[in-house]
Write a protein that holds these residues in place. Structure first.
Motif, PDB file in Angstrom:
ATOM      1  N   LEU A 196      42.102  66.014  47.367  1.00  0.00           N
ATOM      2  CA  LEU A 196      42.492  64.304  47.671  1.00  0.00           C
ATOM      3  C   LEU A 196      41.384  63.953  47.959  1.00  0.00           C
ATOM      4  O   LEU A 196      40.132  64.578  47.769  1.00  0.00           O
ATOM      5  N   ASP A 197      41.345  63.011  47.305  1.00  0.00           N
ATOM      6  CA  ASP A 197      39.717  61.722  46.939  1.00  0.00           C
ATOM      7  C   ASP A 197      40.514  60.987  47.623  1.00  0.00           C
ATOM      8  O   ASP A 197      39.182  59.333  48.406  1.00  0.00           O
ATOM      9  N   GLN A 198      41.608  60.008  48.204  1.00  0.00           N
ATOM     10  CA  GLN A 198      42.008  58.324  48.897  1.00  0.00           C
ATOM     11  C   GLN A 198      42.832  58.562  49.297  1.00  0.00           C
ATOM     12  O   GLN A 198      43.925  59.701  49.430  1.00  0.00           O
ATOM     13  N   LEU A 199      42.983  58.665  50.308  1.00  0.00           N
ATOM     14  CA  LEU A 199      44.612  58.063  51.453  1.00  0.00           C
ATOM     15  C   LEU A 199      44.839  56.287  51.355  1.00  0.00           C
ATOM     16  O   LEU A 199      43.250  55.423  51.406  1.00  0.00           O
ATOM     17  N   LYS A 200      46.359  55.971  51.441  1.00  0.00           N
ATOM     18  CA  LYS A 200      46.576  55.169  50.905  1.00  0.00           C
ATOM     19  C   LYS A 200      47.081  54.561  52.420  1.00  0.00           C
ATOM     20  O   LYS A 200      48.341  55.155  52.069  1.00  0.00           O
ATOM     21  N   ILE A 201      46.717  53.200  52.882  1.00  0.00           N
ATOM     22  CA  ILE A 201      47.582  54.001  54.381  1.00  0.00           C
ATOM     23  C   ILE A 201      48.944  52.489  53.568  1.00  0.00           C
ATOM     24  O   ILE A 201      48.413  51.242  53.140  1.00  0.00           O
ATOM     25  N   ASP A 202      49.750  53.026  54.286  1.00  0.00           N
ATOM     26  CA  ASP A 202      51.067  52.371  54.105  1.00  0.00           C
ATOM     27  C   ASP A 202      50.716  50.551  54.516  1.00  0.00           C
ATOM     28  O   ASP A 202      50.046  50.667  55.820  1.00  0.00           O
ATOM     29  N   GLN A 203      51.581  50.568  54.179  1.00  0.00           N
ATOM     30  CA  GLN A 203      52.062  48.877  54.315  1.00  0.00           C
ATOM     31  C   GLN A 203      52.615  48.639  55.346  1.00  0.00           C
ATOM     32  O   GLN A 203      52.248  47.445  56.239  1.00  0.00           O
ATOM     33  N   SER A 204      53.541  49.389  55.966  1.00  0.00           N
ATOM     34  CA  SER A 204      54.123  49.055  57.618  1.00  0.00           C
ATOM     35  C   SER A 204      53.052  49.043  59.017  1.00  0.00           C
ATOM     36  O   SER A 204      53.337  48.840  59.794  1.00  0.00           O
ATOM     37  N   LEU A 229      36.753  63.800  57.389  1.00  0.00           N
ATOM     38  CA  LEU A 229      36.799  64.573  55.888  1.00  0.00           C
ATOM     39  C   LEU A 229      36.605  64.040  54.623  1.00  0.00           C
ATOM     40  O   LEU A 229      36.341  64.724  53.350  1.00  0.00           O
ATOM     41  N   GLU A 230      36.005  63.074  54.236  1.00  0.00           N
ATOM     42  CA  GLU A 230      34.966  62.167  53.304  1.00  0.00           C
ATOM     43  C   GLU A 230      36.049  61.836  52.704  1.00  0.00           C
ATOM     44  O   GLU A 230      36.389  62.117  51.085  1.00  0.00           O
ATOM     45  N   LEU A 231      37.061  61.062  53.029  1.00  0.00           N
ATOM     46  CA  LEU A 231      38.078  60.098  51.897  1.00  0.00           C
ATOM     47  C   LEU A 231      38.044  59.214  51.614  1.00  0.00           C
ATOM     48  O   LEU A 231      37.547  58.869  52.808  1.00  0.00           O
ATOM     49  N   GLU A 232      38.344  58.179  50.849  1.00  0.00           N
ATOM     50  CA  GLU A 232      38.555  57.631  50.717  1.00  0.00           C
ATOM     51  C   GLU A 232      39.846  56.882  51.206  1.00  0.00           C
ATOM     52  O   GLU A 232      40.292  57.203  50.971  1.00  0.00           O
ATOM     53  N   VAL A 233      39.860  55.274  51.933  1.00  0.00           N
ATOM     54  CA  VAL A 233      40.395  54.974  52.050  1.00  0.00           C
ATOM     55  C   VAL A 233      41.065  53.247  51.900  1.00  0.00           C
ATOM     56  O   VAL A 233      40.052  52.621  51.436  1.00  0.00           O
ATOM     57  N   ILE A 234      42.182  53.243  51.063  1.00  0.00           N
ATOM     58  CA  ILE A 234      42.656  51.672  50.693  1.00  0.00           C
ATOM     59  C   ILE A 234      43.636  51.451  51.063  1.00  0.00           C
ATOM     60  O   ILE A 234      44.390  52.912  51.949  1.00  0.00           O
ATOM     61  N   ALA A 235      44.026  50.094  52.241  1.00  0.00           N
ATOM     62  CA  ALA A 235      44.890  49.983  52.736  1.00  0.00           C
ATOM     63  C   ALA A 235      45.849  48.919  51.963  1.00  0.00           C
ATOM     64  O   ALA A 235      45.505  48.186  50.974  1.00  0.00           O
ATOM     65  N   GLU A 236      47.073  49.524  51.498  1.00  0.00           N
ATOM     66  CA  GLU A 236      48.483  48.579  51.207  1.00  0.00           C
ATOM     67  C   GLU A 236      49.124  47.324  51.885  1.00  0.00           C
ATOM     68  O   GLU A 236      48.946  47.145  52.634  1.00  0.00           O
ATOM     69  N   GLY A 237      49.540  46.241  51.369  1.00  0.00           N
ATOM     70  CA  GLY A 237      49.927  45.605  51.760  1.00  0.00           C
ATOM     71  C   GLY A 237      49.612  44.222  52.477  1.00  0.00           C
ATOM     72  O   GLY A 237      49.290  43.474  53.214  1.00  0.00           O
ATOM     73  N   VAL A 238      47.837  44.250  52.391  1.00  0.00           N
ATOM     74  CA  VAL A 238      46.839  43.507  52.762  1.00  0.00           C
ATOM     75  C   VAL A 238      47.707  42.074  52.404  1.00  0.00           C
ATOM     76  O   VAL A 238      47.388  41.577  51.383  1.00  0.00           O
ATOM     77  N   GLU A 239      48.038  40.860  53.484  1.00  0.00           N
ATOM     78  CA  GLU A 239      48.451  39.742  52.687  1.00  0.00           C
ATOM     79  C   GLU A 239      47.916  38.832  53.217  1.00  0.00           C
ATOM     80  O   GLU A 239      47.976  37.545  52.974  1.00  0.00           O
ATOM     81  N   HIS A 240      47.040  38.643  54.680  1.00  0.00           N
ATOM     82  CA  HIS A 240      46.116  37.314  54.913  1.00  0.00           C
ATOM     83  C   HIS A 240      44.255  38.365  55.405  1.00  0.00           C
ATOM     84  O   HIS A 240      44.581  39.277  55.695  1.00  0.00           O
ATOM     85  N   PRO A 241      43.928  36.473  55.300  1.00  0.00           N
ATOM     86  CA  PRO A 241      42.240  38.127  55.720  1.00  0.00           C
ATOM     87  C   PRO A 241      42.490  38.361  57.049  1.00  0.00           C
ATOM     88  O   PRO A 241      41.202  39.086  57.466  1.00  0.00           O
TER      89      PRO A 241
END
Ligand code: C2E
Ligand code: CA
Ligand code: CA
Ligand code: CA
Length: 273
Positions: A196-204, A229-241
């Motif tokens: 894997l390269d990236q984990l995508k944090i679920d919007q929940s 684990l040297e994985l990139e992380v992206i967060a999804e469902g980001v709506e507010h600063p």
């Protein structure tokens, strides 16, 4: 005899019958829509830590001649059950790679990445790796700009098969993200085995930030584990600063959500850049 009796019962149940015929109708309509090339790729921006757009996720939309623009919630389930998800994923992958090849021609789009959702049925098809490779070759898209999003539960159906397929594509430069991370049942041991390269944090988990202590604890745990684990992380469902701030505070460097843009047409996305 009992099972047959049950079948008879549901067959004559008018409400059941209505549901079944609606499904069949929708399935036929999806098949027609695929032939007419009505399924199009929408793009949702993905941003880096300073808010610059670094890429997009492709999200399918159905440009329905009578019903207007339809989101996947209306048709993805039936597409999955009927197997039509395979030609659908293929169509989106092809459109996405055509787009990447076009983007490569322009300096302001050449570095953008594109994430594409891959269904279980597509991943486990015998010709999956060939299909992806052929599309890359045929369109001239660079594998380095392509990211494939796969859900956890999907990977665990047959870990060995998934790993070897991912490895073959990764050797070509394709990257992989686990979608909806944290919502499945995968064990940490699997996570280490998967290429894997990236984990995508679920919007929940993002939704309750920054106030929900439980959600804060979960995203912190994901971020620190990913760092190890040297994985990139992206967060999804980001709506507010405030959600972005706390994610950034704990080491998240990649973001996606309405704060940066809703899914939009390719033209609108280019204008946003
Ligand atoms: P997903 O991959 O988890 O995509 C994220 C969904 O969250 C998208 O819904 C997106 O529009 C929505 N979203 C993004 N940012 C926000 C936000 O800030 N707030 C909220 N409330 N929602 C946000 P969408 O486009 O309706 O897609 C639903 C699902 O359909 C996707 O979930 C994905 O599982 C599936 N899907 C979409 N396109 C494809 C495709 O080409 N192939 C396959 N197999 N599945 C697809
Ligand atoms: Ca996704
Ligand atoms: Ca997701
Ligand atoms: Ca999802």
């Amino acid at each position: 005899a009992k099972a047959a009796g049950k079948d008879m019962l549901s067959f004559y149940d008018p409400q059941m019958q209505a549901v079944v015929s609606m499904r069949i109708e929708l399935e036929e309509d999806i098949r027609r829509g695929l032939a007419q090339e009505e399924f199009v790729l929408y793009l949702q921006p993905q941003a880096d830590a300073s808010g610059n757009v670094e890429g997009a996720e492709a999200l399918v939309r159905w440009q329905h001649p009578a019903r207007g623009l339809l989101a996947p919630g209306v048709f993805i389930d039936i597409a999955e059950r009927s197997g039509l998800i395979e030609p659908l994923d293929l169509a989106i992958l092809r459109q996405g790679c055509e787009l990447l090849a076009r983007w490569a021609q322009q300096p302001h789009t050449a570095a953008l990445t594109l994430a594409i959702n891959i269904s279980a049925r597509f991943l486990y098809r015998d010709d999956f790796v060939c299909q992806v490779r052929d599309i890359l070759q045929h369109t001239g898209a660079s594998a380095l700009q392509l990211k494939l999003e796969i859900t956890e539960s999907l990977l665990l159906t047959d870990v060995d098969k998934a790993v070897s397929r991912m490895q073959l594509l990764r050797d070509m430069g394709v990257r992989f993200a686990i979608d909806d991370f944290g919502t499945g049942y995968s064990s940490m041991a699997y996570l280490q085995r998967l290429p894997l390269d990236q984990l995508k944090i679920d919007q929940s988990f993002v939704r309750g930030l920054p106030d929900d202590k439980g959600n804060v604890a979960i995203v912190r745990a994901i971020l620190s584990m990913a760092e190890g684990l040297e994985l990139e992380v992206i967060a999804e469902g980001v709506e507010h600063p405030a959600q972005q701030d706390i994610l950034r505070l704990h080491g998240c460097r990649h973001f996606q959500g309405y704060l940066f843009g809703k899914p939009m047409s390719v033209d609108a996305f280019i204008e946003l850049l």
